[in-house]
Enzyme design. Structure first.
Site, mmCIF file in Angstrom:
data_model
loop_
_atom_site.group_PDB
_atom_site.id
_atom_site.type_symbol
_atom_site.label_atom_id
_atom_site.label_comp_id
_atom_site.label_asym_id
_atom_site.label_seq_id
_atom_site.Cartn_x
_atom_site.Cartn_y
_atom_site.Cartn_z
ATOM 1 N N SER A 285 0.809 -1.229 0.000
ATOM 2 C CA SER A 285 0.000 0.000 0.000
ATOM 3 C C SER A 285 0.838 1.273 0.000
ATOM 4 O O SER A 285 0.323 2.361 -0.246
ATOM 5 C CB SER A 285 -0.945 0.007 1.203
ATOM 6 O OG SER A 285 -0.211 -0.016 2.417
ATOM 7 N N SER A 286 2.141 1.160 0.271
ATOM 8 C CA SER A 286 2.992 2.350 0.313
ATOM 9 C C SER A 286 4.446 1.949 0.130
ATOM 10 O O SER A 286 4.792 0.760 0.150
ATOM 11 C CB SER A 286 2.825 3.101 1.644
ATOM 12 O OG SER A 286 3.260 2.296 2.724
ATOM 13 N N ASP B 189 -3.111 -9.499 7.112
ATOM 14 C CA ASP B 189 -2.218 -9.168 8.224
ATOM 15 C C ASP B 189 -1.233 -10.319 8.307
ATOM 16 O O ASP B 189 -1.639 -11.464 8.569
ATOM 17 C CB ASP B 189 -3.021 -9.029 9.519
ATOM 18 C CG ASP B 189 -2.165 -8.639 10.718
ATOM 19 O OD1 ASP B 189 -0.946 -8.918 10.695
ATOM 20 O OD2 ASP B 189 -2.701 -8.073 11.681
ATOM 21 N N SER C 249 14.988 -7.214 2.619
ATOM 22 C CA SER C 249 15.750 -7.027 3.847
ATOM 23 C C SER C 249 16.121 -5.551 3.951
ATOM 24 O O SER C 249 15.287 -4.673 3.727
ATOM 25 C CB SER C 249 16.981 -7.940 3.832
ATOM 26 O OG SER C 249 17.774 -7.773 4.982
ATOM 27 N N TYR D 154 14.695 -3.591 14.925
ATOM 28 C CA TYR D 154 14.521 -3.610 13.474
ATOM 29 C C TYR D 154 15.732 -4.305 12.842
ATOM 30 O O TYR D 154 15.590 -5.172 11.971
ATOM 31 C CB TYR D 154 14.391 -2.180 12.955
ATOM 32 C CG TYR D 154 14.275 -2.075 11.449
ATOM 33 C CD1 TYR D 154 13.052 -2.242 10.818
ATOM 34 C CD2 TYR D 154 15.397 -1.812 10.660
ATOM 35 C CE1 TYR D 154 12.944 -2.149 9.433
ATOM 36 C CE2 TYR D 154 15.299 -1.716 9.282
ATOM 37 C CZ TYR D 154 14.069 -1.886 8.679
ATOM 38 O OH TYR D 154 13.968 -1.807 7.316
ATOM 39 N N ALA E 30 17.717 -6.449 14.261
ATOM 40 C CA ALA E 30 17.656 -7.882 14.601
ATOM 41 C C ALA E 30 16.691 -8.631 13.686
ATOM 42 O O ALA E 30 16.967 -9.749 13.257
ATOM 43 C CB ALA E 30 17.239 -8.041 16.063
ATOM 44 N N SER E 31 15.561 -7.990 13.362
ATOM 45 C CA SER E 31 14.587 -8.644 12.488
ATOM 46 C C SER E 31 15.152 -8.850 11.092
ATOM 47 O O SER E 31 14.894 -9.882 10.443
ATOM 48 C CB SER E 31 13.289 -7.827 12.430
ATOM 49 O OG SER E 31 13.429 -6.642 11.659
ATOM 50 N N LYS E 32 15.942 -7.897 10.605
ATOM 51 C CA LYS E 32 16.529 -8.014 9.264
ATOM 52 C C LYS E 32 17.705 -8.993 9.262
ATOM 53 O O LYS E 32 17.910 -9.726 8.285
ATOM 54 C CB LYS E 32 16.959 -6.639 8.749
ATOM 55 C CG LYS E 32 15.791 -5.679 8.526
ATOM 56 C CD LYS E 32 14.756 -6.238 7.548
ATOM 57 C CE LYS E 32 13.651 -5.249 7.250
ATOM 58 N NZ LYS E 32 12.647 -5.785 6.293
ATOM 59 N N PHE F 271 16.286 5.128 0.818
ATOM 60 C CA PHE F 271 15.408 5.467 -0.299
ATOM 61 C C PHE F 271 14.316 6.398 0.200
ATOM 62 O O PHE F 271 13.951 6.379 1.384
ATOM 63 C CB PHE F 271 14.788 4.200 -0.913
ATOM 64 C CG PHE F 271 15.721 3.495 -1.861
ATOM 65 C CD1 PHE F 271 15.667 3.735 -3.220
ATOM 66 C CD2 PHE F 271 16.677 2.622 -1.379
ATOM 67 C CE1 PHE F 271 16.535 3.114 -4.092
ATOM 68 C CE2 PHE F 271 17.560 1.992 -2.242
ATOM 69 C CZ PHE F 271 17.484 2.238 -3.609
ATOM 70 N N THR G 220 10.964 7.161 0.907
ATOM 71 C CA THR G 220 9.653 6.548 1.112
ATOM 72 C C THR G 220 8.970 7.224 2.300
ATOM 73 O O THR G 220 9.501 8.165 2.878
ATOM 74 C CB THR G 220 9.765 5.036 1.396
ATOM 75 O OG1 THR G 220 10.340 4.844 2.695
ATOM 76 C CG2 THR G 220 10.624 4.341 0.354
#
Length: 242
Positions: A15-16, A51, A129, A143, A145-147, A176, A178
């Site tokens: 959506s974005s 979701d 990623s 964030y 850690a999640s990547k 970038f 966004t």
């Protein structure tokens, strides 16, 4: 685009930002593209309400695509959130929500599509990623850690799925332009203007936001995505951006 080059593609978080740019561009060049959003209202048949932390919504969307198309060639895992704050001060709830969305959300969607890709003996999983998957960013520790988790998961998954002719690739964007700066969430005292980390947090946040606002055109990621999808032998890692 010839039928031979056309792909049926599912993009989460479309959506974005990166997801929308990829959705728009890949549709424009002739692929059959489906996106997901938590806020989809059914007005666009190509945009499905999902979701990624709710498996039932994922399974429903995947089945809808298969009913319409009979095949799913490519999954792009892009859905994610960014929660910012000092690691020590980030609440356990926020830290877990970061991992549940960015890492386990991707795992949930992959597990939903893999049985079909194995049956059709082909497929391509592309996980979005970040350069934060290669090195840490202060005040975005969970964030990061999640990547990092996505990186290791993708690397191992690639080896397991090669026998089924299923490719796995990672895109690792730098800065970038966004909406991420506007959609970012905060956790902890530093983000509320107090605490031991506050002064350093404010300086770091300013640098991060400036880098994002001065970032490259997100369409570069969309065009790279198309080249990866078209490649007969895609690589594991693709890094681009500042």
């Amino acid at each position: 685009m010839t039928n031979q080059n056309k792909r049926v593609i599912l993009i989460t978080g479309a959506s974005s930002g990166i997801g929308k740019a990829c959705f728009d561009y890949l549709t424009l060049v002739g692929h059959s593209v489906y996106g997901t959003s938590r806020r989809a209202d059914g007005s666009d048949p190509q945009m499905l309400k999902v979701d990624v932390t709710e498996r039932s919504t994922i399974e429903h969307a995947v089945q809808k695509i298969l009913d319409r198309e009979g095949i799913l060639d490519v999954l792009v895992n892009n859905a994610g959130i960014s929660i910012v704050g000092a690691a020590e001060e980030t609440t356990e709830e926020d830290a877990r929500r970061q991992m549940e969305t960015n890492f386990w959300g991707a795992v949930n969607v992959i597990n939903a599509v893999l049985p079909y890709m194995r049956d059709q003996k082909k497929g391509h999983l592309i996980n979005v990623s970040s350069l934060a998957g290669l090195f840490a960013i202060p005040y975005q520790v969970f964030y990061t850690a999640s990547k990092h988790a996505i990186e290791g998961y993708s690397e191992g998954l690639r080896m397991e799925l090669r026998q089924f002719n299923i490719h796995v690739s990672l895109i690792e964007p730098g800065d970038f332009s966004t909406e991420i700066s506007d959609n970012r969430e905060f956790s902890g005292a530093a983000s509320e203007g107090r605490g031991e980390y506050h002064d350093h947090f404010v300086k770091t946040k300013k640098i991060i936001i400036q880098g994002e606002r001065d970032g490259a055109d997100v369409m570069k990621i969309a065009k790279l995505m198309n080249r990866i999808i078209q490649s007969p032998s895609p690589g594991l890692r693709y890094t681009l951006g500042n």
